[in-house]
Enzyme design. Structure first.
Site, PDB file in Angstrom:
ATOM      1  CB  ILE A 110      24.040  27.427  48.758  1.00  0.00           C
ATOM      2  CG1 ILE A 110      25.557  27.365  48.624  1.00  0.00           C
ATOM      3  CG2 ILE A 110      23.411  26.158  48.237  1.00  0.00           C
ATOM      4  CD1 ILE A 110      26.170  26.217  49.382  1.00  0.00           C
ATOM      5  CE  LYS A 131      25.093  26.236  53.030  1.00  0.00           C
ATOM      6  NZ  LYS A 131      26.470  26.649  53.314  1.00  0.00           N
ATOM      7  CG  ASP A 132      20.274  32.178  49.415  1.00  0.00           C
ATOM      8  OD1 ASP A 132      20.852  32.645  50.413  1.00  0.00           O
ATOM      9  OD2 ASP A 132      20.777  32.128  48.297  1.00  0.00           O
ATOM     10  N   GLY A 133      16.745  29.549  50.649  1.00  0.00           N
ATOM     11  CA  GLY A 133      15.359  29.164  50.863  1.00  0.00           C
ATOM     12  C   GLY A 133      15.089  28.856  52.321  1.00  0.00           C
TER      13      GLY A 133
END
Length: 661
Positions: free
Chosen positions: A428, A431-433
């Protein structure tokens, strides 16, 4: 089976005891009317930071559950019962804890622990209780009889929406044979649908393309990944006409759950309590037409060879997802009932099963990466690196090991997958950010030497690769994969329970997180893809849809709802250099938050905002600690001073701000 344990307050205390944690910082108390000093606030912050650091797991993450949905556990129990693995996977004590979770949230049962009762969850949880050994009138406080009464009072099992009909078709042999046309017509449609869209699979044969118009908007590659991966197993099982073995329990359930004899069941639509996205007439026409005009042909030679080919392609996609995700899949919805693949899935069940103070529950997906990222950000904001340095290093190590080093294997584009090298395993992008933000903030912390920084971040330059190409023509970052499907396809959404499931969307949280991550990345690697990163930040901090969201016509998706989205938006705009003084969107967002402040000084928003699509306060105008914190952080990001208040002024758009002495 080893099962993770959720961090409720009791478990947290046990965890601290195991680690022999002893709080050495004195507790501070502030009386009413007493002034809060800098020293008092700093002491409280240090005490909280040390306590939170002690809750860190041995591998560097913070254990936490991501549960609350009440429609996930019953299908798992039904699946294990059909395949004969229930007692092996869930011994008697596990069954007791699962029943306890069901009892704790009985109304009936709704989509989640706060929701109103609906047929989908009430019926599935009733079947789950019966499979786990409760009699027709058994269960705590007559749970079974109360649940059955709710079901029959609302029309019986035939009133369940399409996803529920899918499980009833598999488990109760519900609506098969002469009643097959009553089964959700999407089942007969999707094996054919997958066949018609597989242009790449027919390089040497007939190339068939099923299109509603001249565009390629209905291609699988543009459908939301969750939509594809939920309906692929459904379509495969329906295409195989799979039905669970008939048992005495199933015969009893057929009698218990219907208001008419089983062999007289007729077509009926979902009840009001389940209809979040009702079927439109055009959708009924499409599904009925496909069922009437294709099913008679696809069951006879030579057209049945087309169905066989479609099912082979469908299973090919399912197996690719299995192998690519190491059999944990994108969510707990894909299960091939037989073969080695299914056995490998069984080994991953502990990743979904959690023990909490209310019993055993099933998660949607793990949130370890998200929790660790947010936790590290909070600790870094305390500026206590000399006191909690080992905690930060351990958390960074966990994030570093969670980074994806390669793109999906093989010809992943033909499997409708996309590049993911450099991201976290969360799948997601919000979340990656957050993952990239935390990873880079640790690397920028002053307690880490330059030599150590290079050693910890050997793959840093691959981080922005998935963010730096345009994900959508109108701007914005999506959550799982590029967004590009035509919005009109939502008219064919068959779920009834959910909205916006046909196509991927752009989200304010994902966009803001990506901007933050790349701004921080520039500090670590100022020369790497400099122009692309600057173009990205400029484009996504100014595109129209993102600014529209500042006027609170959109809401968040991973928190409640307008408050959460506005905080994220202000954070992203601030990272791009936007302030209250130079950006209209920031001014509108700040004014929006100020208007929502309650008389006691806090903020509070109900989850009903999501359903109503407008801001809805908590019952009784109560404030909420977390949402108050989100709002205050949003105000800080907007550039407003703490002593700023808003005075209503009909001549000034949204009110004017005054600085109090």
């Amino acid at each position: 089976m080893v099962t993770p344990v959720s961090f409720n307050s009791h478990r947290a205390m046990e965890f601290l005891k195991e680690k022999r944690f002893k709080q050495t910082i004195r507790q501070v108390k502030v009386e009413n009317e007493e002034e809060i000093t800098y020293e008092t606030a700093t002491t409280a912050m240090r005490r909280a930071a040390h306590f939170f650091s002690a809750l860190q797991g041995s591998d560097g993450h913070w254990p936490a559950e991501n549960a609350g949905s009440l429609f996930l556990l019953p299908p798992l129990v039904m699946c294990l019962d059909i395949t004969g693995h229930l007692e092996t996977v869930f011994p008697e004590e596990y069954s007791k804890e699962m029943l306890r979770f069901i009892y704790c949230h009985q109304g009936g049962w709704g989509l989640h622990v706060e929701a109103h009762s609906n047929m989908h969850c009430t019926l599935l949880n009733y079947i789950c209780m019966r499979i786990l050994g409760e009699g027709p009138d058994g269960g705590q406080d007559n749970a079974c009889s109360r649940g059955r009464k709710w079901i029959l009072d609302h029309g019986g099992a035939v009133s369940i929406p399409t996803w529920g009909k899918a499980w009833l078709s598999l488990y109760l042999a519900y609506l098969i044979g002469q009643d097959a046309n009553q089964c959700p017509q999407t089942f007969g449609f999707f094996p054919l649908f997958f066949l018609y869209n597989q242009d790449k699979e027919f390089k040497k044969g007939i190339r068939l393309t099923f299109k509603f118009n001249n565009s390629d908007s209905t291609s699988q590659s543009k459908m939301w990944c969750y939509f594809r991966l939920v309906y692929m197993p459904m379509s495969y099982l329906n295409g195989k006409r799979f039905v669970a073995p008939i048992t005495p329990l199933i015969l009893q359930l057929r009698e218990e759950l219907h208001t008419q004899p089983y062999n007289e069941i007729g077509k009926k639509y979902a009840i009001f309590e389940d209809l979040y996205f009702p079927h439109l007439l055009i959708q009924d026409l499409v599904w009925d037409s496909i069922d009437i005009f294709t099913e008679p042909f696809l069951t006879r030679w030579p057209f049945n060879k087309l169905r066989k080919k479609a099912l082979e392609i469908t299973m090919k996609h399912i197996h690719y997802e299995d192998e690519n995700s190491r059999y944990i899949d994108i969510a707990c919805v894909e299960k091939d009932p037989y073969g080695d693949y299914f056995k490998k899935h069984l080994a991953r069940l502990p990743d979904y099963i959690w023990i909490g103070e209310d019993g055993i529950k099933m998660q949607t997906s793990g949130s370890q990466l998200w929790d660790t990222s947010l936790g590290l950000e909070a600790l870094l904001a305390c500026k206590l690196t000399d006191e909690i340095g080992p905690t930060l290093m351990k958390g960074h190590d966990y994030l570093n090991k969670s980074q994806v080093r390669d793109n999906p294997p093989g010809d992943f584009r033909s499997m409708y997958r996309h590049i993911c090298k450099g991201l976290g395993h969360s799948r997601i992008r919000i979340k990656d950010g957050k993952f990239l933000i935390a990873l880079q903030k640790v690397l920028l912390s002053p307690f880490i030497s330059n030599a150590t920084r290079k050693k910890l971040n050997p793959n840093g330059c691959m981080m922005p690769s998935t963010f730096c190409f345009p994900y959508s023509k109108n701007g914005g970052i999506s959550a799982w994969e590029p967004a590009g499907t035509s919005k009109w396809l939502e008219l064919l959404n068959p779920s009834e329970l959910f909205e916006d499931v046909f196509s991927e969307q752009q989200y304010v949280e994902c966009t803001a997180s990506a901007i933050n991550a790349l701004v921080l990345f520039k500090k670590l690697h100022p020369g790497h893809r400099k122009q692309e990163i600057e173009n990205f930040i400029r484009m996504y901090s100014t595109f129209k849809k993102y600014k529209d969201q500042m006027v609170h016509d959109r809401y968040g998706n991973w928190g409640i709802w307008f408050t959460y989205a506005t905080w994220f938006a202000l954070r992203g705009l601030a990272a791009a250099g936007k302030t209250y003084q130079n950006c209209l969107a920031v001014r509108k967002a700040a004014n929006f938050l100020l208007k929502l402040q309650l008389d006691d000084g806090g903020w509070g928003e109900s989850y009903i905002s999501c359903l109503a699509k407008k801001f809805t306060p908590l019952e009784g105008n109560r404030c909420n600690l977390v949402q108050t914190a989100w709002t205050l952080m949003g105000r800080i990001h907007s550039g407003l001073r703490p002593n700023t208040v808003m005075i209503e002024d009909k001549f000034n758009n949204g009110g004017k701000l005054l600085e109090l002495p």
